[in-house]
Write an enzyme that holds these catalytic residues in place. Structure first.
Site, PDB file in Angstrom:
ATOM      1  N   GLY A 138      -1.211  -4.733  -9.075  1.00 55.72           N
ATOM      2  CA  GLY A 138      -2.909  -3.579  -8.074  1.00 55.72           C
ATOM      3  C   GLY A 138      -1.454  -3.169  -6.999  1.00 55.72           C
ATOM      4  O   GLY A 138      -0.911  -3.480  -6.672  1.00 55.72           O
ATOM      5  N   ARG A 159      -4.483  -0.688   0.528  1.00 49.30           N
ATOM      6  CA  ARG A 159      -4.073   0.075   1.508  1.00 49.30           C
ATOM      7  C   ARG A 159      -2.914   0.598   2.338  1.00 49.30           C
ATOM      8  O   ARG A 159      -2.471   0.896   2.446  1.00 49.30           O
ATOM      9  CB  ARG A 159      -5.206   0.022   2.759  1.00 49.30           C
ATOM     10  CG  ARG A 159      -5.239   0.153   4.009  1.00 49.30           C
ATOM     11  CD  ARG A 159      -6.620   0.288   4.547  1.00 49.30           C
ATOM     12  NE  ARG A 159      -7.046  -0.656   5.239  1.00 49.30           N
ATOM     13  CZ  ARG A 159      -6.850  -1.087   6.456  1.00 49.30           C
ATOM     14  NH1 ARG A 159      -6.400  -0.089   7.825  1.00 49.30           N
ATOM     15  NH2 ARG A 159      -6.647  -2.260   6.929  1.00 49.30           N
ATOM     16  N   THR A 186       1.127  -3.261  -2.105  1.00 51.70           N
ATOM     17  CA  THR A 186       1.833  -3.359  -3.500  1.00 51.70           C
ATOM     18  C   THR A 186       1.137  -4.696  -4.203  1.00 51.70           C
ATOM     19  O   THR A 186       1.914  -5.537  -2.775  1.00 51.70           O
ATOM     20  CB  THR A 186       2.553  -3.198  -4.616  1.00 51.70           C
ATOM     21  OG1 THR A 186       3.990  -3.698  -3.766  1.00 51.70           O
ATOM     22  CG2 THR A 186       2.437  -1.789  -4.329  1.00 51.70           C
ATOM     23  N   VAL A 187       0.746  -5.246  -4.941  1.00 48.61           N
ATOM     24  CA  VAL A 187       1.288  -6.973  -5.475  1.00 48.61           C
ATOM     25  C   VAL A 187       1.804  -6.327  -7.310  1.00 48.61           C
ATOM     26  O   VAL A 187       1.239  -5.633  -8.044  1.00 48.61           O
ATOM     27  CB  VAL A 187      -0.296  -6.977  -6.081  1.00 48.61           C
ATOM     28  CG1 VAL A 187      -0.386  -8.567  -6.804  1.00 48.61           C
ATOM     29  CG2 VAL A 187      -0.939  -7.210  -4.630  1.00 48.61           C
ATOM     30  N   ASP A 196     -12.318 -10.880   5.697  1.00 52.98           N
ATOM     31  CA  ASP A 196     -12.730  -9.591   5.449  1.00 52.98           C
ATOM     32  C   ASP A 196     -13.243 -10.074   3.634  1.00 52.98           C
ATOM     33  O   ASP A 196     -12.293 -10.157   2.887  1.00 52.98           O
ATOM     34  CB  ASP A 196     -11.101  -8.977   4.752  1.00 52.98           C
ATOM     35  CG  ASP A 196     -11.679  -7.456   4.390  1.00 52.98           C
ATOM     36  OD1 ASP A 196     -12.149  -7.180   3.988  1.00 52.98           O
ATOM     37  OD2 ASP A 196     -10.582  -6.904   3.640  1.00 52.98           O
TER      38      ASP A 196
END
Length: 279
Positions: free
Chosen positions: A20, A23, A26-27, A141
């Site tokens: 993933g 903004r 990263t994952v 969020d």
């Protein structure tokens, strides 16, 4: 739990492929060298954080995520397992979620869910927010992209601590889901999460946004007006009880807006989604 340096990270975890990208970072997949448990590694490079507020949020994220997810942790919250901070980046080891997110589910299901299913997910979300708020952490969020399956609230990158009556301020969140007080530049409290959850519920039941605009400024204007409507075509078959809950969650008057605990006790949640709450 908190460690210095990337070397400590590499000693404890083996890092795999990227799964993933957000903004700021990263994952990637990772697994514990001690137990073999499959987890995820969220890495936020500090060079990408040009705004001092973004850098401050990234550096406080581990503390607030740990506070929210420490035992006994809500089963509907992505837990933080370890955090690593070095000169270049902040690294968070969290639960691995492979079932997609709510946005993907809605896209696959024609953008709306049956009322009972939506109520179950709303109950799980309200329960999780109530647990966070009891620990004086506001997520700030809440949106479908941050709700992974089985339903787990993720990404505390915008979270704030509001203990000792401390007010929150600053424009954080995502335009469609952000509460009026945030847009107006006023100080605000944890009920901003309830507003965002109300937008998520509206979206689950109708496949549409309650406050729409073609650009971020137009969205913010619609949010500030707070003119909540339930178009007949989009809400055909949706019960009056569900609409009542959304009115109480998407209430501009913060003093009249429900808390997460109150939303969880609403008759619609109790009758349609109460069985979905675990822990």
């Amino acid at each position: 739990m908190f460690y210095d340096g990337e070397e400590a990270l590499m000693r404890q975890y083996s890092v795999g492929d990227e799964i993933g990208r957000g903004r700021f970072g990263t994952v990637r997949r990772c697994h514990s060298n001690a137990t073999g448990e499959a987890l995820a590694l969220k890495t936020t490079p500090k060079a990408a954080l040009h705004d001092p507020l973004d850098l401050a949020l990234a550096e406080q994220e581990p503390k607030l995520h740990l506070l929210a997810s420490s035992p006994p942790c809500s089963p509907h919250l992505v837990a933080l397992h370890a955090a690593f901070d070095d000169a270049n980046a902040v690294h968070l080891v969290v639960d691995l979620c492979t079932g997609g997110d709510l946005l993907s589910l809605l896209s696959a299901r024609g953008l709306r869910l049956p009322e009972r299913e939506a109520a179950g997910l709303a109950a799980q979300l309200a329960s999780t927010l109530a647990a966070c708020h009891r620990r004086v952490v506001a997520h700030c969020d809440v949106k479908p992209d941050n709700l992974h399956f089985e339903l787990k609230l993720a990404d505390f990158g915008s979270a704030e601590w509001f203990g000792d009556g401390r007010p929150m301020s600053g424009l954080v969140g995502t335009p469609y889901y952000v509460a009026p007080g945030v847009v107006a530049g006023r100080e605000y409290g944890e009920k901003v999460d309830v507003w965002s959850a109300g937008v998520v519920l509206y979206m689950m039941l109708s496949g549409a946004m309650p406050f729409y605009g073609a650009t971020a400024p137009e969205i913010f204007e619609a949010v500030l007006r707070g003119n909540l409507r339930f178009p007949l075509r989009a809400f055909a078959g949706v019960s009056p009880e569900a609409k009542d809950l959304m009115r109480r969650m998407l209430c501009k008057d913060v003093s009249r807006r429900l808390s997460a605990e109150q939303a969880l006790r609403h008759p619609w949640i109790a009758s349609c989604g109460g069985d979905a709450v675990a822990g």
